[in-house]
Scaffold this active site. Structure first.
Site, PDB file in Angstrom:
ATOM      1  N   TRP A 158     -64.525 -72.134  48.292  1.00 51.78           N
ATOM      2  CA  TRP A 158     -65.526 -72.425  47.276  1.00 51.78           C
ATOM      3  C   TRP A 158     -66.702 -73.233  47.814  1.00 51.78           C
ATOM      4  O   TRP A 158     -67.536 -73.680  47.040  1.00 51.78           O
ATOM      5  CB  TRP A 158     -64.885 -73.178  46.106  1.00 51.78           C
ATOM      6  CG  TRP A 158     -64.121 -72.280  45.187  1.00 51.78           C
ATOM      7  CD1 TRP A 158     -64.582 -71.709  44.030  1.00 51.78           C
ATOM      8  CD2 TRP A 158     -62.773 -71.845  45.323  1.00 51.78           C
ATOM      9  NE1 TRP A 158     -63.599 -70.949  43.459  1.00 51.78           N
ATOM     10  CE2 TRP A 158     -62.475 -71.012  44.230  1.00 51.78           C
ATOM     11  CE3 TRP A 158     -61.772 -72.063  46.276  1.00 51.78           C
ATOM     12  CZ2 TRP A 158     -61.230 -70.410  44.044  1.00 51.78           C
ATOM     13  CZ3 TRP A 158     -60.540 -71.475  46.103  1.00 51.78           C
ATOM     14  CH2 TRP A 158     -60.275 -70.659  45.004  1.00 51.78           C
ATOM     15  N   CYS A 194     -61.995 -66.833  41.960  1.00 51.55           N
ATOM     16  CA  CYS A 194     -61.067 -66.512  40.873  1.00 51.55           C
ATOM     17  C   CYS A 194     -61.026 -65.035  40.489  1.00 51.55           C
ATOM     18  O   CYS A 194     -59.951 -64.479  40.271  1.00 51.55           O
ATOM     19  CB  CYS A 194     -61.348 -67.397  39.661  1.00 51.55           C
ATOM     20  SG  CYS A 194     -62.953 -67.140  38.859  1.00 51.55           S
ATOM     21  N   HIS A 252     -63.793 -68.908  34.250  1.00 46.61           N
ATOM     22  CA  HIS A 252     -62.635 -68.763  35.135  1.00 46.61           C
ATOM     23  C   HIS A 252     -61.919 -67.478  34.745  1.00 46.61           C
ATOM     24  O   HIS A 252     -61.842 -67.122  33.563  1.00 46.61           O
ATOM     25  CB  HIS A 252     -61.692 -69.957  35.013  1.00 46.61           C
ATOM     26  CG  HIS A 252     -60.499 -69.872  35.913  1.00 46.61           C
ATOM     27  ND1 HIS A 252     -60.608 -69.557  37.254  1.00 46.61           N
ATOM     28  CD2 HIS A 252     -59.167 -70.036  35.673  1.00 46.61           C
ATOM     29  CE1 HIS A 252     -59.398 -69.543  37.794  1.00 46.61           C
ATOM     30  NE2 HIS A 252     -58.518 -69.827  36.853  1.00 46.61           N
ATOM     31  N   ASP A 275     -52.029 -66.714  36.699  1.00 42.09           N
ATOM     32  CA  ASP A 275     -53.239 -67.121  37.417  1.00 42.09           C
ATOM     33  C   ASP A 275     -52.913 -67.291  38.895  1.00 42.09           C
ATOM     34  O   ASP A 275     -52.160 -68.182  39.277  1.00 42.09           O
ATOM     35  CB  ASP A 275     -53.769 -68.426  36.837  1.00 42.09           C
ATOM     36  CG  ASP A 275     -55.177 -68.758  37.321  1.00 42.09           C
ATOM     37  OD1 ASP A 275     -55.663 -68.077  38.245  1.00 42.09           O
ATOM     38  OD2 ASP A 275     -55.789 -69.699  36.775  1.00 42.09           O
ATOM     39  N   TYR A 458     -70.432 -71.560  40.370  1.00 37.44           N
ATOM     40  CA  TYR A 458     -69.962 -71.256  39.019  1.00 37.44           C
ATOM     41  C   TYR A 458     -68.938 -72.272  38.538  1.00 37.44           C
ATOM     42  O   TYR A 458     -68.650 -72.360  37.346  1.00 37.44           O
ATOM     43  CB  TYR A 458     -69.381 -69.833  38.957  1.00 37.44           C
ATOM     44  CG  TYR A 458     -67.978 -69.683  39.517  1.00 37.44           C
ATOM     45  CD1 TYR A 458     -66.865 -69.672  38.670  1.00 37.44           C
ATOM     46  CD2 TYR A 458     -67.748 -69.532  40.879  1.00 37.44           C
ATOM     47  CE1 TYR A 458     -65.586 -69.513  39.164  1.00 37.44           C
ATOM     48  CE2 TYR A 458     -66.484 -69.374  41.380  1.00 37.44           C
ATOM     49  CZ  TYR A 458     -65.399 -69.363  40.524  1.00 37.44           C
ATOM     50  OH  TYR A 458     -64.121 -69.211  41.025  1.00 37.44           O
TER      51      TYR A 458
END
Length: 623
Positions: A158, A194, A252, A275, A458
């Protein structure tokens, strides 16, 4: 004694069973059957079967994943392409994704993922015996899709550059990722975020016959300590301070799979949240779910698996503080309705967006919603004194210290304000905004405005500062003033991150009054792609594709790479490099499967992170 019957061979009736079980699309010569459905086989014996011969054939399957609606089965098991939603809550965008669960090697790769798990390596026999349980299988897959614990499929990143791998924004499907992991002997594929984890997980679970869909939660809370409160700290200039690990992401993406919950009871059957994005450990491993959406809606945060984490993602409160010093801070913003907005998924049978927020919570502000929230607090052992904190010895000390040093606004606000965009922001153009301030009382007011703009991910993590200014604004009795300002392209072009997002913050300090904080999330629009396919699309017949893009920049765009993929249309991802100044690119596809197909196109250059588009094609067997 009569001789026993001996089987000479078995005919598995491959063609007949594949058609009946909707598994003809798998690129495999083996018979692939679905749970709970009758199948046909032929047994040939070495001797003639006599009327008095007896033999018993026993076969049993588990069907915990059965969906009663045929259209739902077509969408959530058989559809090999889809839509993933992203952006910001007020500007929701869609992106095509190639799931490709029936493509060559994908089923074998999905089984290899199970075989590479820590559970299988620890005890293969127990692992295999549990594979009839979708609760077990889906939880293992949620751990294996990320690479944090067990050399899983995708490595997350990220921040920083992506030179040693692929920018997460450049992926358009799962097939290339899964094949890369498999062909490189299970080396994690770099990099994912994600939506990549969710797309890959959807492919694997659909290939294994588990109905699965992709879900996007806008304004998604990452509540590290699960106290249902997301704290944000800013300094006196409005700049974000990293004094907490809590965060609110613009969006997300996770998955839902459909199966019954024998471990919880029939009330919790149906959609289960999973997830694969490695955010927090669960029982020592980066995995999440399955958590029943019904458990989340009812606040049953004590139930397996990880329902408290998902509940916080869609229900936590937001609190913003000005941090003056270690001994003083002021709460300037509190919102119980910001988190968990426009929870979205692709509609059955179409590419439109369906809002499934009602599956996760009761209407915001309703009596039932507040009752569920309080129930969750109680189950989590969280106190609501002052602000919500976990009732542990360490957290109590922290809470007491914080209450002693904080300032809570008192009385009614004397000033209101709003940040407005004057026009839809397009990359390559100036961004025009207006700060509107209103004096709510008859007294004269002087307001010190500190305005800043930063390029953000984001996840709303600021990366590069673009603009900062401050000025004093005087407001007469009940006066309204509008202050126009702009962020020029020259200011943001070198600072803009791949996400194309800018966060504008205005902190207004009022003498003898409460401070006011305003934020505006700006998502710059991409240039447009036009995709044309000439002539009818027929299996094994070439068709020409033309891609045209409009360049909104003043400078010439060069050194572009076009990527194209689509299950049933291209066996491997197509990449075309070109250096000319043309805005049109042409290539050829040869469909190899009939039916409705999705062609994804992604254009990458030094000037744009990526420009994506897609087109749906009806491929016929004959012209």
């Amino acid at each position: 004694a009569q001789p026993s019957l001996k089987i000479a061979n078995i005919n598995w009736q491959s063609k007949l069973n594949k058609a009946a079980h909707h598994t003809s699309d798998y690129s495999s010569t083996e018979v692939i059957l679905r749970r709970g459905q009758a199948f046909t086989i032929s047994l040939n014996f070495q001797t003639t079967v006599q009327p008095w011969d007896n033999f018993t054939f026993i076969a049993s399957t588990d069907d915990d994943v059965y969906m009663a609606n045929e259209k739902d089965r077509q969408e959530y098991v058989l559809n090999d392409s889809g839509i993933i939603f992203h952006g910001v809550e007020k500007y929701i965008q869609q992106e095509a994704w190639n799931y490709g669960q029936f493509e060559e090697d994908i089923l074998d790769i999905s089984l290899a993922i199970l075989d590479r798990s820590l559970n299988h390596r620890k005890d293969p026999s127990i692992d295999v015996s549990n594979r009839n349980n979708p609760i077990y299988v889906s939880r293992v897959i949620s751990a294996m899709v990320n690479s944090n614990d067990e050399k899983g499929v995708v490595e997350g990143k990220w921040n920083g550059k992506y030179r040693s791998g692929t920018n997460p924004l450049h992926w358009s499907g799962s097939v290339t990722i899964l094949r890369k992991w498999y062909r490189r002997r299970y080396k994690p594929v770099r990099y994912g975020q994600c939506w990549v984890f969710a797309g890959v997980m959807c492919t694997v679970l659909r290939s294994l016959g588990i109905p699965t869909r992709v879900i996007t939660n806008f304004n998604s809370a990452h509540d590290r300590n699960i106290n249902l409160s997301i704290d944000k700290y800013i300094d006196i200039s409005g700049k974000t301070l990293h004094l907490t690990e809590d965060s609110v992401w613009n969006f997300h993406v996770w998955n839902e799979s459909w199966f019954i919950r024998r471990d919880l009871g029939s009330f919790y059957d149906g959609w289960q949240v999973l997830d694969a994005t490695p955010q927090e450990v669960s029982k020592g491993i980066f995995q999440c779910g399955p958590a029943s959406t019904k458990a989340i809606k009812e606040g049953d945060v004590n139930l397996d698996y990880d329902s408290s984490f998902v509940f916080a993602a869609v229900n936590a409160d937001c609190v913003t503080w000005i941090h003056y010093s270690n001994k003083r801070k002021e709460r300037i913003y509190s919102n119980t309705r910001k988190i968990g907005k426009f929870i979205s998924t692709k509609a059955v049978g179409t590419n439109s967006r369906v809002d499934v927020t009602d599956n996760y919570k009761y209407p915001e502000g309703s009596l039932k919603e507040r009752q569920v929230y309080k129930k969750a607090l109680k189950l989590l052992g969280v106190s609501s004194t002052g602000r919500r904190t976990k009732v542990t010895r360490r957290r109590r000390r922290f809470s007491v210290a914080r209450r002693q040093n904080m300032t809570v606004p008192t009385g009614k606000p004397t000033v209101s304000g709003k940040l407005n965009l004057d026009a839809s922001p397009v990359i390559g153009q100036d961004i025009l905004l207006t700060l509107s301030l209103r004096n709510l009382i008859t007294d004269f007011k002087t307001i010190k405005v500190k305005l800043s703009a930063s390029a953000v991910l984001y996840t709303r993590k600021p990366k590069t500062e673009i603009l900062q200014w401050s000025r004093s604004i005087q407001l007469g009795s009940e006066e309204v003033k509008e202050i126009p300002f702009k962020i020029s392209y020259s200011q943001y072009k070198n600072a803009l991150m791949d996400d194309r997002k800018i966060l504008v913050t205005a902190l207004c300090e009022v003498r003898q009054g409460n401070s006011l904080l305003m934020e505006k999330d700006i998502l710059l629009q991409d240039p447009f792609l036009t995709i044309k396919v000439f002539g009818p699309t027929v299996v094994h017949k070439a068709a020409n594709v033309q891609v045209t893009f409009t360049n909104p920049l003043s400078e010439t765009v060069t050194d572009c790479v076009l990527r194209a993929e689509g299950s049933g249309l291209l066996k491997e991802q197509l990449q075309i490099k070109y250096v000319n100044h043309s805005s049109t690119i042409e290539f050829e596809i040869i469909p190899y499967k009939s039916g409705t197909r999705q062609l994804q196109v992604d254009l990458v250059s030094n000037h744009f992170s990526d420009i994506k588009g897609f087109v749906m094609l009806d491929v016929t067997l004959v012209q």
